[in-house]
Enzyme design. Structure first.
Site, PDB file in Angstrom:
ATOM      1  N   GLY A  46      -0.142   1.449   4.196  1.00 57.14           N
ATOM      2  CA  GLY A  46      -1.210   0.732   3.520  1.00 57.14           C
ATOM      3  C   GLY A  46      -1.451   1.307   2.139  1.00 57.14           C
ATOM      4  O   GLY A  46      -1.069   2.454   1.854  1.00 57.14           O
ATOM      5  N   GLN A  51      -6.116   3.338  -5.459  1.00 55.50           N
ATOM      6  CA  GLN A  51      -4.988   4.270  -5.497  1.00 55.50           C
ATOM      7  C   GLN A  51      -4.042   3.988  -6.675  1.00 55.50           C
ATOM      8  O   GLN A  51      -3.229   4.831  -7.027  1.00 55.50           O
ATOM      9  CB  GLN A  51      -4.192   4.237  -4.182  1.00 55.50           C
ATOM     10  CG  GLN A  51      -4.990   4.785  -3.008  1.00 55.50           C
ATOM     11  CD  GLN A  51      -4.159   4.754  -1.738  1.00 55.50           C
ATOM     12  OE1 GLN A  51      -4.124   3.748  -1.044  1.00 55.50           O
ATOM     13  NE2 GLN A  51      -3.470   5.852  -1.449  1.00 55.50           N
ATOM     14  N   HIS A 130      -8.731   3.418   7.311  1.00 56.11           N
ATOM     15  CA  HIS A 130      -8.318   4.366   6.257  1.00 56.11           C
ATOM     16  C   HIS A 130      -8.341   3.675   4.890  1.00 56.11           C
ATOM     17  O   HIS A 130      -8.885   4.212   3.922  1.00 56.11           O
ATOM     18  CB  HIS A 130      -6.919   4.884   6.606  1.00 56.11           C
ATOM     19  CG  HIS A 130      -6.313   5.770   5.560  1.00 56.11           C
ATOM     20  ND1 HIS A 130      -6.026   7.097   5.778  1.00 56.11           N
ATOM     21  CD2 HIS A 130      -5.902   5.507   4.290  1.00 56.11           C
ATOM     22  CE1 HIS A 130      -5.489   7.620   4.686  1.00 56.11           C
ATOM     23  NE2 HIS A 130      -5.396   6.672   3.768  1.00 56.11           N
ATOM     24  N   GLU A 131      -7.768   2.455   4.832  1.00 59.44           N
ATOM     25  CA  GLU A 131      -7.713   1.735   3.541  1.00 59.44           C
ATOM     26  C   GLU A 131      -9.103   1.317   3.082  1.00 59.44           C
ATOM     27  O   GLU A 131      -9.420   1.400   1.893  1.00 59.44           O
ATOM     28  CB  GLU A 131      -6.796   0.517   3.640  1.00 59.44           C
ATOM     29  CG  GLU A 131      -5.336   0.829   3.963  1.00 59.44           C
ATOM     30  CD  GLU A 131      -4.731   1.934   3.120  1.00 59.44           C
ATOM     31  OE1 GLU A 131      -5.078   2.045   1.920  1.00 59.44           O
ATOM     32  OE2 GLU A 131      -3.934   2.714   3.653  1.00 59.44           O
ATOM     33  N   HIS A 134     -11.000   3.994   1.355  1.00 62.63           N
ATOM     34  CA  HIS A 134     -10.625   4.173  -0.055  1.00 62.63           C
ATOM     35  C   HIS A 134     -11.516   3.351  -0.982  1.00 62.63           C
ATOM     36  O   HIS A 134     -11.798   3.763  -2.104  1.00 62.63           O
ATOM     37  CB  HIS A 134      -9.175   3.717  -0.290  1.00 62.63           C
ATOM     38  CG  HIS A 134      -8.137   4.758  -0.016  1.00 62.63           C
ATOM     39  ND1 HIS A 134      -8.066   5.942  -0.714  1.00 62.63           N
ATOM     40  CD2 HIS A 134      -7.099   4.778   0.864  1.00 62.63           C
ATOM     41  CE1 HIS A 134      -7.027   6.653  -0.268  1.00 62.63           C
ATOM     42  NE2 HIS A 134      -6.427   5.977   0.700  1.00 62.63           N
TER      43      HIS A 134
END
Ligand code: CO
Length: 152
Positions: A46, A51, A130-131, A134
């Protein structure tokens, strides 16, 4: 389509809260296409827009041969708990054990602004969580209960 540079932990852009997307336009489509190229190049599961230095609520996930593009994702329901191993393309040198919900329900928009729903469990759910972290400036390293150094 282009491969963008993935920024690393320590860069302040990874710590910002990302903005809600309100235009489902060619600029968004280019961002999604570039995220996909960049994820393929980096061989991850991902990738989130911050990022690559873009502070928008956009992320992509590729899991078991399926590809997901999420715009403005929201976790609407969670249940259970599980601990597993995670890494991140923005975190170099270690992985970590992180506790997360076992099952989740998500709402998000696709690239055309159509609202979608998704249920995910286990590691599949973990990748989305998790993504989505972010997008709020959170890294797995902030939550890990045990650090696992890279073997190589
Ligand atoms: Co990550």
């Amino acid at each position: 389509m282009a491969i963008r540079n993935i920024i690393k932990m320590g860069d302040p852009l990874l710590r910002k809260k990302c903005k809600v997307v309100d235009a489902f336009d060619s600029r968004l489509h280019m961002l999604l296409d570039d995220l996909k190229d960049t994820l393929h190049y980096a061989e991850g599961l991902g990738l989130a827009a911050p990022q690559v230095g873009v502070l928008k609520r956009v992320c992509i996930v590729e899991y078991e041969g399926n590809s997901y593009e999420l715009v403005n994702p929201v976790v609407v329901k969670t249940s259970g708990k599980c601990v597993d191993n995670e890494g991140c393309l923005s975190v170099v040198g270690f992985r970590g054990l992180v506790e997360r919900p076992e099952k989740i329900d998500l709402e998000y928009y696709d690239r055309n602004g159509v609202k979608r729903f998704l249920h995910a469990e286990g590691y599949f759910a973990r990748v989305f969580l998790h993504e989505i972290d972010h997008l709020d400036g959170i890294l797995f390293a902030d939550k890990m209960i045990k650090k696992i150094p890279d073997e190589d």
